[in-house]
Design a protein around this motif. Structure first.
Motif, PDB file in Angstrom:
ATOM      1  N   MET A 147       1.074 -14.351 -18.946  1.00  0.00           N
ATOM      2  CA  MET A 147       2.396 -14.800 -18.514  1.00  0.00           C
ATOM      3  C   MET A 147       2.963 -13.877 -17.434  1.00  0.00           C
ATOM      4  O   MET A 147       3.498 -14.339 -16.430  1.00  0.00           O
ATOM      5  N   ARG A 148       2.821 -12.577 -17.652  1.00  0.00           N
ATOM      6  CA  ARG A 148       3.314 -11.626 -16.638  1.00  0.00           C
ATOM      7  C   ARG A 148       2.596 -11.812 -15.311  1.00  0.00           C
ATOM      8  O   ARG A 148       3.209 -11.755 -14.251  1.00  0.00           O
ATOM      9  N   ALA A 149       1.309 -12.042 -15.353  1.00  0.00           N
ATOM     10  CA  ALA A 149       0.537 -12.245 -14.115  1.00  0.00           C
ATOM     11  C   ALA A 149       1.020 -13.503 -13.395  1.00  0.00           C
ATOM     12  O   ALA A 149       1.187 -13.496 -12.164  1.00  0.00           O
ATOM     13  N   GLN A 150       1.239 -14.567 -14.144  1.00  0.00           N
ATOM     14  CA  GLN A 150       1.694 -15.813 -13.534  1.00  0.00           C
ATOM     15  C   GLN A 150       3.110 -15.690 -12.978  1.00  0.00           C
ATOM     16  O   GLN A 150       3.424 -16.223 -11.914  1.00  0.00           O
ATOM     17  N   ILE A 151       3.974 -14.974 -13.681  1.00  0.00           N
ATOM     18  CA  ILE A 151       5.343 -14.762 -13.195  1.00  0.00           C
ATOM     19  C   ILE A 151       5.314 -13.920 -11.930  1.00  0.00           C
ATOM     20  O   ILE A 151       6.079 -14.165 -10.995  1.00  0.00           O
ATOM     21  N   ALA A 152       4.432 -12.933 -11.874  1.00  0.00           N
ATOM     22  CA  ALA A 152       4.323 -12.104 -10.664  1.00  0.00           C
ATOM     23  C   ALA A 152       3.964 -12.968  -9.460  1.00  0.00           C
ATOM     24  O   ALA A 152       4.515 -12.802  -8.374  1.00  0.00           O
ATOM     25  N   ILE A 153       3.049 -13.914  -9.641  1.00  0.00           N
ATOM     26  CA  ILE A 153       2.667 -14.818  -8.549  1.00  0.00           C
ATOM     27  C   ILE A 153       3.828 -15.734  -8.189  1.00  0.00           C
ATOM     28  O   ILE A 153       4.156 -15.921  -7.010  1.00  0.00           O
ATOM     29  N   LEU A 154       4.469 -16.275  -9.208  1.00  0.00           N
ATOM     30  CA  LEU A 154       5.586 -17.198  -8.996  1.00  0.00           C
ATOM     31  C   LEU A 154       6.785 -16.503  -8.356  1.00  0.00           C
ATOM     32  O   LEU A 154       7.532 -17.115  -7.587  1.00  0.00           O
ATOM     33  N   SER A 155       6.933 -15.213  -8.630  1.00  0.00           N
ATOM     34  CA  SER A 155       8.108 -14.484  -8.133  1.00  0.00           C
ATOM     35  C   SER A 155       8.118 -14.336  -6.612  1.00  0.00           C
ATOM     36  O   SER A 155       9.130 -13.969  -6.034  1.00  0.00           O
TER      37      SER A 155
END
Length: 120
Positions: free
Chosen positions: A52-60
């Motif tokens: 989830m953190r990895a995906q949020i980093a990309i989305l951010s």
């Protein structure tokens, strides 16, 4: 990112940092009564947090993300999904029965054709 937990055993609340869970420096253990999350559940939770953190980093790169998750809401959604899956399984069973019926009809048609050829 901090995560708030409420112990189901003693109903006490405590907070853990997601990064500490990911790094393995903290475990999901109630500091009041020492209730522990099972190891396999903790491992799966940490893996999901990491993803989830990895995906949020990309989305951010495009959006700021703020999330609040309540266990009760997730339980309701899981119950709904399980009901949908059960209904889908029942529908699949009905379709299989229909296919079996069609197969037997087809076999009868072939039998008729074969017996007609023998008569000639």
């Amino acid at each position: 990112m901090s995560i708030d937990f409420t112990c189901q055993k003693c109903e006490a609340s405590f907070e853990l940092e997601a990064q500490d869970l990911i790094e393995g420096t903290e475990k999901i253990v109630c500091p009041h009564c020492d209730a522990k999350a099972p190891a396999n559940l903790s491992e799966d939770f940490v893996a999901a947090l990491t993803e989830m953190r990895a995906q949020i980093a990309i989305l951010s790169k495009k959006f700021a993300v703020t999330m609040t998750l309540e266990a009760e809401e997730l339980e309701d959604e899981l119950d709904d999904e399980e009901e949908d899956e059960e209904e889908s399984d029942e529908d699949d069973d009905d379709e299989d029965e229909d296919e079996d019926d069609e197969d037997s009809d087809d076999e009868e048609d072939y039998d008729d054709e074969e017996s007609g050829e023998d008569d000639r």
